[in-house]
Design a protein around this motif. Structure first.
Motif, PDB file in Angstrom:
ATOM      1  N   GLN A   1       0.854  -1.194   0.000  1.00  0.00           N
ATOM      2  CA  GLN A   1       0.000   0.000   0.000  1.00  0.00           C
ATOM      3  C   GLN A   1       0.886   1.239   0.000  1.00  0.00           C
ATOM      4  OE1 GLN A   1      -3.002   0.117   3.084  1.00  0.00           O
ATOM      5  NE2 GLN A   1      -3.158   2.357   2.990  1.00  0.00           N
ATOM      6  N   VAL A   2       0.587   2.167  -0.889  1.00  0.00           N
ATOM      7  CA  VAL A   2       1.389   3.392  -0.994  1.00  0.00           C
ATOM      8  C   VAL A   2       0.618   4.638  -0.562  1.00  0.00           C
ATOM      9  CG1 VAL A   2       2.893   2.485  -2.786  1.00  0.00           C
ATOM     10  CG2 VAL A   2       0.727   3.581  -3.426  1.00  0.00           C
ATOM     11  N   SER A   3      -0.681   4.537  -0.490  1.00  0.00           N
ATOM     12  CA  SER A   3      -1.477   5.664  -0.009  1.00  0.00           C
ATOM     13  C   SER A   3      -2.801   5.121   0.539  1.00  0.00           C
ATOM     14  CB  SER A   3      -1.731   6.666  -1.135  1.00  0.00           C
ATOM     15  OG  SER A   3      -2.600   6.132  -2.100  1.00  0.00           O
ATOM     16  N   PRO A   4      -3.417   5.846   1.490  1.00  0.00           N
ATOM     17  CA  PRO A   4      -2.928   7.102   2.068  1.00  0.00           C
ATOM     18  C   PRO A   4      -1.821   6.873   3.101  1.00  0.00           C
ATOM     19  CG  PRO A   4      -4.975   6.485   3.106  1.00  0.00           C
ATOM     20  CD  PRO A   4      -4.746   5.462   2.022  1.00  0.00           C
ATOM     21  N   ASN A   5      -0.932   7.845   3.214  1.00  0.00           N
ATOM     22  CA  ASN A   5       0.124   7.821   4.215  1.00  0.00           C
ATOM     23  C   ASN A   5      -0.386   8.557   5.448  1.00  0.00           C
ATOM     24  OD1 ASN A   5       2.443   8.133   5.778  1.00  0.00           O
ATOM     25  ND2 ASN A   5       3.775   8.331   3.996  1.00  0.00           N
ATOM     26  N   THR A   6      -0.851   7.785   6.418  1.00  0.00           N
ATOM     27  CA  THR A   6      -1.500   8.394   7.585  1.00  0.00           C
ATOM     28  C   THR A   6      -0.549   9.314   8.348  1.00  0.00           C
ATOM     29  OG1 THR A   6      -2.931   6.452   7.792  1.00  0.00           O
ATOM     30  CG2 THR A   6      -2.785   7.911   9.697  1.00  0.00           C
ATOM     31  N   PHE A   7       0.682   8.888   8.544  1.00  0.00           N
ATOM     32  CA  PHE A   7       1.634   9.707   9.292  1.00  0.00           C
ATOM     33  C   PHE A   7       1.910  11.024   8.573  1.00  0.00           C
ATOM     34  CE2 PHE A   7       6.045  11.020  10.097  1.00  0.00           C
ATOM     35  CZ  PHE A   7       5.976  11.224  11.471  1.00  0.00           C
ATOM     36  N   LEU A   8       2.103  10.939   7.248  1.00  0.00           N
ATOM     37  CA  LEU A   8       2.357  12.154   6.487  1.00  0.00           C
ATOM     38  C   LEU A   8       1.155  13.088   6.520  1.00  0.00           C
ATOM     39  CD1 LEU A   8       4.197  13.763   4.620  1.00  0.00           C
ATOM     40  CD2 LEU A   8       3.236  12.475   2.690  1.00  0.00           C
ATOM     41  N   ASN A   9      -0.049  12.513   6.426  1.00  0.00           N
ATOM     42  CA  ASN A   9      -1.251  13.346   6.485  1.00  0.00           C
ATOM     43  C   ASN A   9      -1.382  14.032   7.844  1.00  0.00           C
ATOM     44  OD1 ASN A   9      -1.879  12.649   3.887  1.00  0.00           O
ATOM     45  ND2 ASN A   9      -3.369  11.081   4.452  1.00  0.00           N
ATOM     46  N   LEU A  10      -1.027  13.322   8.908  1.00  0.00           N
ATOM     47  CA  LEU A  10      -1.081  13.931  10.238  1.00  0.00           C
ATOM     48  C   LEU A  10      -0.095  15.087  10.346  1.00  0.00           C
ATOM     49  CD1 LEU A  10      -1.343  10.792  12.557  1.00  0.00           C
ATOM     50  CD2 LEU A  10      -3.126  12.490  12.120  1.00  0.00           C
ATOM     51  N   VAL A  11       1.131  14.885   9.855  1.00  0.00           N
ATOM     52  CA  VAL A  11       2.150  15.941   9.932  1.00  0.00           C
ATOM     53  C   VAL A  11       1.739  17.151   9.103  1.00  0.00           C
ATOM     54  CG1 VAL A  11       4.529  16.518   9.375  1.00  0.00           C
ATOM     55  CG2 VAL A  11       4.013  14.327  10.447  1.00  0.00           C
ATOM     56  N   VAL A  12       1.295  16.899   7.872  1.00  0.00           N
ATOM     57  CA  VAL A  12       0.879  18.006   7.009  1.00  0.00           C
ATOM     58  C   VAL A  12      -0.324  18.732   7.600  1.00  0.00           C
ATOM     59  CG1 VAL A  12      -0.022  18.609   4.739  1.00  0.00           C
ATOM     60  CG2 VAL A  12       1.841  16.961   4.940  1.00  0.00           C
ATOM     61  N   GLY A  13      -1.308  17.968   8.102  1.00  0.00           N
ATOM     62  CA  GLY A  13      -2.480  18.599   8.712  1.00  0.00           C
ATOM     63  C   GLY A  13      -2.115  19.430   9.924  1.00  0.00           C
ATOM     64  N   ALA A  14      -1.218  18.905  10.773  1.00  0.00           N
ATOM     65  CA  ALA A  14      -0.798  19.667  11.956  1.00  0.00           C
ATOM     66  C   ALA A  14      -0.054  20.936  11.550  1.00  0.00           C
ATOM     67  CB  ALA A  14       0.076  18.796  12.848  1.00  0.00           C
ATOM     68  N   PHE A  15       0.807  20.829  10.539  1.00  0.00           N
ATOM     69  CA  PHE A  15       1.564  22.006  10.095  1.00  0.00           C
ATOM     70  C   PHE A  15       0.628  23.070   9.524  1.00  0.00           C
ATOM     71  CE2 PHE A  15       3.931  24.287   6.754  1.00  0.00           C
ATOM     72  CZ  PHE A  15       4.923  24.861   7.541  1.00  0.00           C
ATOM     73  N   VAL A  16      -0.305  22.649   8.683  1.00  0.00           N
ATOM     74  CA  VAL A  16      -1.274  23.607   8.140  1.00  0.00           C
ATOM     75  C   VAL A  16      -2.120  24.192   9.268  1.00  0.00           C
ATOM     76  CG1 VAL A  16      -3.271  23.866   6.621  1.00  0.00           C
ATOM     77  CG2 VAL A  16      -1.311  22.491   5.889  1.00  0.00           C
ATOM     78  N   GLY A  17      -2.458  23.351  10.264  1.00  0.00           N
ATOM     79  CA  GLY A  17      -3.217  23.838  11.413  1.00  0.00           C
ATOM     80  C   GLY A  17      -2.453  24.881  12.200  1.00  0.00           C
ATOM     81  N   ILE A  18      -1.138  24.696  12.337  1.00  0.00           N
ATOM     82  CA  ILE A  18      -0.314  25.701  13.031  1.00  0.00           C
ATOM     83  C   ILE A  18      -0.372  27.033  12.294  1.00  0.00           C
ATOM     84  CG2 ILE A  18       2.062  26.354  13.566  1.00  0.00           C
ATOM     85  CD1 ILE A  18       2.628  23.499  14.292  1.00  0.00           C
ATOM     86  N   LEU A  19      -0.225  26.975  10.977  1.00  0.00           N
ATOM     87  CA  LEU A  19      -0.263  28.218  10.197  1.00  0.00           C
ATOM     88  C   LEU A  19      -1.618  28.907  10.316  1.00  0.00           C
ATOM     89  CD1 LEU A  19       1.604  27.095   6.937  1.00  0.00           C
ATOM     90  CD2 LEU A  19       2.538  28.276   8.931  1.00  0.00           C
ATOM     91  N   ILE A  20      -2.694  28.108  10.231  1.00  0.00           N
ATOM     92  CA  ILE A  20      -4.033  28.702  10.340  1.00  0.00           C
ATOM     93  C   ILE A  20      -4.253  29.252  11.745  1.00  0.00           C
ATOM     94  CG2 ILE A  20      -6.497  28.203  10.261  1.00  0.00           C
ATOM     95  CD1 ILE A  20      -5.941  26.186   8.074  1.00  0.00           C
ATOM     96  N   GLY A  21      -3.814  28.494  12.770  1.00  0.00           N
ATOM     97  CA  GLY A  21      -3.967  28.969  14.147  1.00  0.00           C
ATOM     98  C   GLY A  21      -3.205  30.253  14.400  1.00  0.00           C
ATOM     99  N   MET A  22      -1.976  30.331  13.869  1.00  0.00           N
ATOM    100  CA  MET A  22      -1.192  31.558  14.029  1.00  0.00           C
ATOM    101  C   MET A  22      -1.853  32.722  13.291  1.00  0.00           C
ATOM    102  SD  MET A  22       2.683  30.044  13.649  1.00  0.00           S
ATOM    103  CE  MET A  22       3.401  31.689  13.722  1.00  0.00           C
TER     104      MET A  22
END
Length: 496
Positions: free
Chosen positions: A170-191
């Motif tokens: 299985q090559v997708s979805p990459n749950t860990f990568l999605n969590l990291v990207v979502g958290a990073f985007v969330g940080i930017l939106i929160g800031m």
């Protein structure tokens, strides 16, 4: 807002950033759950040219031919011709174009290898299509590269290096990568949300901003001390604390205010109710008194008086009694803690503004100036009523109390403008309710350590406490101000 203030404002609103991280990570996790899994099967094809002859020239010609052909072969693998034949061979219900979309090909740079990748939602289906596509591609190359002479072999041959084996990973979805990207985007939106909220927040949250908007120095900052209640009568009488030290600092700074008068008459006011002007008035006056200054505290808030109730004093006789000439100033003074003279409000009148702006009030203050070093007048808030402005002929300067996180820039600007309209000098501002800083915690620890009991049960600060008690006792034994201090010659009319 400079970069440092922007960072501090964002950090102060950290819940928005944390919420953004949580929401972003949750969105990434939900995206992983809702996205169908994709499985990839890969095959490497070896492309070789067969030129007649065994010399170096033939080998070189073959390598050039292979390099020229391999770019075209990637498109051939992804064609509907290969996809249709694979669908027929495997009996798939998919159309040739759909099967062609599953297949992708790429040439390995500087080599004669061609990689075929197949991605579907079924691991077994990916492997089957990959192997079938490799076989069909090899057959198609042999057919296209066959010379006109059918007895001669194909010029170019495609061979499978290694067949695909199940199950496909299985090559997708990459749950860990999605969590990291979502958290990073969330940080930017929160800031961004935190910064947006900070830009809308016009409340005062720094002494520098308070000084800039008011145009006056910040004489003291009273921290938000959980050990001291807002309705505490006298903080300095309750032992050492961070708030007590801030009041001593305010007392020291007030002594250096440029007021051209032997005795200083200070009106203590605020922008709005609840800013802490009464708390500041009582404790600042007490701090001056225990330092040896002859101090009088006048309760001039004739609308919502609080000093008499907090100090437990008689309020029926006081300022209004003197202003209506029913008693003398010396008859209405009440001594608090053996050091501070207080003139309470008296009976509340229907016309407080007129009384405070009358000649009787001016005469009372002039009389008090002849007996005291400091006359502190607790007045109503500037923006609520005009009482503080009415006192301008009687006082030397005003002390404006602002509350951290509640007083806005506009409120402060309007208050300062109101004082300037009546030519009332703004001696400085007091920042009340400011959060404790790290340095204050360290000082607070120092104060606590100083009061820690010693092994024999005595306080480690016994000497300091005894000295303070001795000074208070000495003042407590003093007679009222009217008797202890001879009256000065009454000064002439004040210049407007």
């Amino acid at each position: 807002m400079n970069p440092r203030e922007a960072v501090v404002s964002i950090l102060r609103r950290w819940p928005y950033v944390v919420a953004g991280v949580l929401v972003g990570a949750l969105a990434g996790y939900l995206a992983s759950l809702l996205t169908p899994p994709t499985y990839r099967a890969s095959i490497s094809m070896y492309i070789s040219a067969q030129y007649p002859g065994d010399n170096a020239s033939a080998a070189y010609q073959g390598s050039l031919l292979t390099a020229q052909r391999i770019a075209s072969y990637t498109q051939l693998v992804e064609s509907t011709r290969v996809g249709g034949q694979v669908a027929r061979n495997l009996g798939l219900p998919d159309s040739p174009s759909q099967v062609a979309e599953y297949i992708s090909a790429s040439a390995v740079p500087d080599s004669v290898l061609l990689n075929i990748d197949v991605r579907t939602n079924d691991p077994q289906k990916s492997v089957s299509i990959a192997n079938a596509a490799a076989d069909e591609f090899s057959r198609l190359v042999a057919e296209l590269e066959r010379p006109l002479d059918s007895n001669r072999p194909p010029i170019v041959v495609a061979r499978t290096v290694e067949a695909a084996v199940p199950p496909a990973p299985q090559v997708s979805p990459n749950t860990f990568l999605n969590l990291v990207v979502g958290a990073f985007v969330g940080i930017l939106i929160g800031m961004a949300v935190a910064w947006w909220r900070a830009s809308l927040d016009t409340t005062l949250r720094s002494s520098a901003t308070l000084a800039e908007v008011s145009g006056a120095p910040v004489l003291g900052t009273i921290p938000q001390d959980t050990q001291v209640r807002e309705d505490s009568s006298m903080v300095l009488r309750e032992g050492s604390s961070i708030t007590g030290e801030s009041l001593r600092e305010l007392r020291t700074n007030l002594q250096f205010v440029n007021i051209e008068s032997d005795s200083k008459v200070i009106a203590i006011t605020s922008c709005a109710p609840g800013d802490g002007k009464t708390f500041t008035s009582i404790n600042l006056a007490h701090a001056l008194a225990i330092a040896g200054f002859r101090t009088l505290l006048i309760e001039a808030d004739l609308r919502r008086p609080r000093i008499s109730s907090r100090l437990g004093l008689e309020s029926n006789v006081g300022l209004t009694t003197v202003l209506t000439r029913r008693a003398q100033l010396s008859d209405c003074l009440q001594l608090v803690a053996g050091a501070l003279n207080v003139l309470t409000s008296g009976e509340l009148p229907p016309n407080p503004s007129e009384l405070l702006g009358s000649n009787s009030m001016f005469s009372l203050v002039e009389e008090a100036k002849g007996r005291f070093d400091y006359v502190m007048i607790d007045t109503p808030p500037v923006l609520a009523v005009t009482d503080a402005a009415q006192l301008s002929p009687s006082v030397d300067a005003a002390l404006l109390v602002c509350r951290w996180g509640e007083t806005t820039r506009n409120m402060l600007g309007d208050s300062v403008a109101a004082l300037r309209k009546v030519d009332l000098q703004l001696a400085g501002c007091v920042f009340n309710g400011a959060p404790l800083q790290r340095r204050s915690y360290q000082y607070g620890s120092y104060y606590s350590d100083a009061m820690t009991p010693s092994p024999d049960g005595a306080s480690a600060a016994r000497t300091t406490a005894n000295e303070s008690q001795a000074a208070t006792t000495e003042l407590r034994g003093s007679p009222p101000a009217s008797a202890a201090y001879p009256s000065r010659p009454t000064p002439g009319p004040r210049r407007s």
